[in-house]
Design a protein around this motif. Sequence first.
Motif, short mmCIF file in Angstrom:
data_model
loop_
_atom_site.label_atom_id
_atom_site.label_comp_id
_atom_site.label_asym_id
_atom_site.label_seq_id
_atom_site.Cartn_x
_atom_site.Cartn_y
_atom_site.Cartn_z
N ARG A 5 0.83 -1.21 0.00
CA ARG A 5 0.00 0.00 0.00
C ARG A 5 0.86 1.26 0.00
O ARG A 5 0.57 2.23 -0.71
CB ARG A 5 -0.92 0.00 1.22
CG ARG A 5 -1.88 1.18 1.25
CD ARG A 5 -2.77 1.12 2.47
NE ARG A 5 -3.68 2.26 2.52
CZ ARG A 5 -4.50 2.52 3.53
NH1 ARG A 5 -4.51 1.70 4.59
NH2 ARG A 5 -5.28 3.57 3.50
N LEU A 6 1.95 1.24 0.79
CA LEU A 6 2.85 2.39 0.83
C LEU A 6 3.46 2.66 -0.54
O LEU A 6 3.47 3.80 -1.02
CB LEU A 6 3.95 2.14 1.86
CG LEU A 6 5.07 3.20 1.92
CD1 LEU A 6 4.51 4.56 2.31
CD2 LEU A 6 6.15 2.76 2.90
N ASN A 7 3.96 1.61 -1.18
CA ASN A 7 4.56 1.78 -2.50
C ASN A 7 3.53 2.24 -3.52
O ASN A 7 3.84 3.04 -4.41
CB ASN A 7 5.22 0.48 -2.95
CG ASN A 7 6.43 0.11 -2.12
OD1 ASN A 7 7.14 0.98 -1.62
ND2 ASN A 7 6.67 -1.18 -1.95
N GLY A 8 2.30 1.73 -3.40
CA GLY A 8 1.25 2.14 -4.30
C GLY A 8 0.91 3.61 -4.15
O GLY A 8 0.73 4.34 -5.14
N LEU A 9 0.82 4.08 -2.89
CA LEU A 9 0.53 5.49 -2.65
C LEU A 9 1.65 6.39 -3.17
O LEU A 9 1.38 7.45 -3.75
CB LEU A 9 0.32 5.72 -1.15
CG LEU A 9 -0.96 5.14 -0.55
CD1 LEU A 9 -0.98 5.33 0.97
CD2 LEU A 9 -2.20 5.78 -1.16
N LEU A 10 2.88 5.97 -2.96
CA LEU A 10 4.01 6.77 -3.45
C LEU A 10 4.04 6.80 -4.97
O LEU A 10 4.36 7.83 -5.58
CB LEU A 10 5.32 6.20 -2.91
CG LEU A 10 5.59 6.41 -1.42
CD1 LEU A 10 6.81 5.62 -0.97
CD2 LEU A 10 5.78 7.89 -1.11
N LEU A 11 3.69 5.68 -5.60
CA LEU A 11 3.66 5.65 -7.06
C LEU A 11 2.57 6.57 -7.60
O LEU A 11 2.78 7.30 -8.58
CB LEU A 11 3.42 4.21 -7.54
CG LEU A 11 3.42 4.00 -9.05
CD1 LEU A 11 4.74 4.44 -9.66
CD2 LEU A 11 3.13 2.53 -9.39
N VAL A 15 3.10 9.90 -9.99
CA VAL A 15 2.40 10.13 -11.26
C VAL A 15 1.70 11.49 -11.24
O VAL A 15 1.80 12.27 -12.20
CB VAL A 15 1.39 9.00 -11.54
CG1 VAL A 15 0.53 9.34 -12.74
CG2 VAL A 15 2.12 7.67 -11.78
N LEU A 16 1.02 11.79 -10.14
CA LEU A 16 0.30 13.06 -10.05
C LEU A 16 1.25 14.26 -10.07
O LEU A 16 1.02 15.24 -10.79
CB LEU A 16 -0.55 13.08 -8.77
CG LEU A 16 -1.71 12.10 -8.71
CD1 LEU A 16 -2.43 12.18 -7.37
CD2 LEU A 16 -2.70 12.36 -9.84
N VAL A 284 11.04 15.86 -8.26
CA VAL A 284 10.11 16.43 -9.24
C VAL A 284 9.36 17.61 -8.63
O VAL A 284 9.18 18.66 -9.28
CB VAL A 284 9.13 15.36 -9.75
CG1 VAL A 284 8.05 15.98 -10.64
CG2 VAL A 284 9.88 14.27 -10.51
N LEU A 285 8.92 17.47 -7.38
CA LEU A 285 8.19 18.55 -6.72
C LEU A 285 9.10 19.76 -6.47
O LEU A 285 8.70 20.91 -6.73
CB LEU A 285 7.61 18.05 -5.40
CG LEU A 285 6.74 19.03 -4.61
CD1 LEU A 285 5.53 19.46 -5.45
CD2 LEU A 285 6.28 18.40 -3.30
N ALA A 286 10.32 19.51 -6.01
CA ALA A 286 11.25 20.62 -5.76
C ALA A 286 11.62 21.33 -7.05
O ALA A 286 11.73 22.56 -7.09
CB ALA A 286 12.51 20.10 -5.06
N ASP A 287 11.80 20.56 -8.13
CA ASP A 287 12.13 21.19 -9.41
C ASP A 287 10.96 22.02 -9.92
O ASP A 287 11.16 23.09 -10.51
CB ASP A 287 12.49 20.11 -10.43
CG ASP A 287 12.89 20.71 -11.77
OD1 ASP A 287 13.87 21.48 -11.82
OD2 ASP A 287 12.21 20.41 -12.78
#
Length: 326
Positions: A5-11, A15-16, A284-287
């Motif tokens: 579940r953790l890996n799924g949420l991070l994935l 993507v978002l 990605v967020l910081a960039d």
Amino acid sequence: MTHLRLNGLLLVALVLVSLVAIFAGSGGAAPAALFDTGGALDALVLRELRLPRVLLGVLIGAGLGAAGAVLQGFFRNPLADPGVIGVSASAGLGAVICLYFGLSASFALALPLAGVSGAALGVASLFLIAGRGATATTLILAGVAVNATAGAVTALLMNLAPNPWALAEIAYWLMGSLNDASWTEVGFAAPVILAGLMVLAPLARGLDALGLGEETARSLGIGLGRLRLAVILGTALVVGGGVAVAGAIGFVGLVVPHILRPLVEHRPGALILPSALGGAVLIVLADLVTRLLSGPGIPLYLGVLTALIGAPFFLWLVRHSQRRAP
């Protein structure tokens, strides 16, 4: 929370965030522009500028996050990080040497190979100085020594730069940025970083066993020499490949594993994949933030932003570790 579940949420988060990074900002375009073959300006911006920039950020963030998790598991303390222990500075030195002597123009892979070689030398030097069973204090002191040496040689090369333009190029490059990301940089970095991730991913069992102690790990059939070699090689590949195309971007491998560690029940092996995904999200967020905050003639560099986030976090982590010490 289960690991799946953790890996799924991070994935999903990755993507978002990636979609937002691709389409947000000035001159934003509709998703359909990605498939526009008519040569429209907004389609070219998305395909030739933003898409490779996001993909490169994902690769670099995943590599830094995974390397941080592996190093923290191998040294068995939360203060290890490719930037803190001098690996990023060593990779930067290798790339700066390549730039300074003009070797980057000799063949296409010269710069990535120089970054990887510098990172490998930095990791090997760290292990040589710290030795087996290094404490957190020994690790930090060894990292300071490696950082200081790499930084001093880098400063010397900058001091000897033949002209102000060469000096400015090296200085701006060392700040870390994805501004010049293109499909060429993706083509250089992807094979190197993915190869490093393939070396680091299978180390989960060894890191879990090592967390129980070296003798227990040996009794479980873990070859500590091979494990150390894999850590050196994998870390050198992911850090060197990233530094070679984007400059020094620090603290990602420190912050991300520490935040996610409680969610995997503090298991070093189970932390590798979530840290890779979390590192990709962070970069990605910081960039995206640096791109949105940068103004005409006043660019905000990615490495500067991650340092502004990571340095206070590192200080808090040191203080927190001191309070928990007996």
